[in-house]
Scaffold this motif. Structure first.
Motif, PDB file in Angstrom:
ATOM      1  N   VAL A  91      38.779 -67.900   9.698  1.00 16.28           N
ATOM      2  CA  VAL A  91      39.456 -66.881   8.948  1.00 16.28           C
ATOM      3  C   VAL A  91      39.093 -65.525   9.274  1.00 16.28           C
ATOM      4  N   VAL A 115      39.607 -60.867   5.650  1.00 13.86           N
ATOM      5  CA  VAL A 115      39.889 -61.363   4.124  1.00 13.86           C
ATOM      6  C   VAL A 115      38.712 -61.497   3.106  1.00 13.86           C
ATOM      7  N   VAL A 124      45.688 -63.435   2.797  1.00 19.04           N
ATOM      8  CA  VAL A 124      46.038 -63.899   4.114  1.00 19.04           C
ATOM      9  C   VAL A 124      47.514 -63.931   4.065  1.00 19.04           C
ATOM     10  N   THR A 165      45.019 -61.674   8.351  1.00 20.85           N
ATOM     11  CA  THR A 165      45.668 -60.731   7.219  1.00 20.85           C
ATOM     12  C   THR A 165      46.738 -60.032   7.852  1.00 20.85           C
TER      13      THR A 165
END
Length: 132
Positions: free
Chosen positions: A23, A27, A34, A54
């Motif tokens: 990720v 974030v 997201v 993002t």
């Protein structure tokens, strides 16, 4: 969810392995939602293959995966955004995007990045190098 977003037979029945997704650090550090994600073939047993972003990441950010992509347990992502749980059940090759104020939309024209591996194959025993 519209009919086109409903999982077709085979979209979510892949053997499930792993519990981590990579990720974007934006974030968590910038507390951005997201908005784009894709599932590639998992790289190891703990990896689900999911990569979440993002939408504010540029090329230089994406090139430094070690610094900018964090391994995160799926449960933490579900707690962050409950709309992710259903989408993260899909198989490798799936891509999702959402714009502010809209629902997730499945994307079919994005080419998922793959790691390139330099392999040299030969059947000539004189060219074979066991150290390579």
């Amino acid at each position: 969810m519209s009919e086109t977003d409903t999982p077709a037979s085979g979209d979510t029945n892949q053997t499930k392995n792993g519990f981590l997704a990579l990720v974007s650090r934006l974030v968590f550090e910038e507390q951005l939602p997201v908005r784009f994600m894709y599932k590639t073939v998992p790289e190891h047993l703990n990896d689900t293959g999911w990569r979440l972003f993002t939408g504010y990441e540029d090329d230089s950010f994406l090139e430094d995966e070690i610094t900018n992509l964090l391994p995160v347990a799926l449960e933490k992502l579900y707690a962050l955004d409950d709309s992710l749980e259903e989408k993260l059940a899909y198989n490798a090759g799936t891509v999702w995007e959402r714009v502010p104020g809209a629902d997730w939309e499945r994307i079919y024209d994005f080419r998922i990045p793959t790691r390139s591996v330099d392999v040299s194959i030969t059947n000539d025993p004189d060219r074979f190098d066991p150290k390579a």
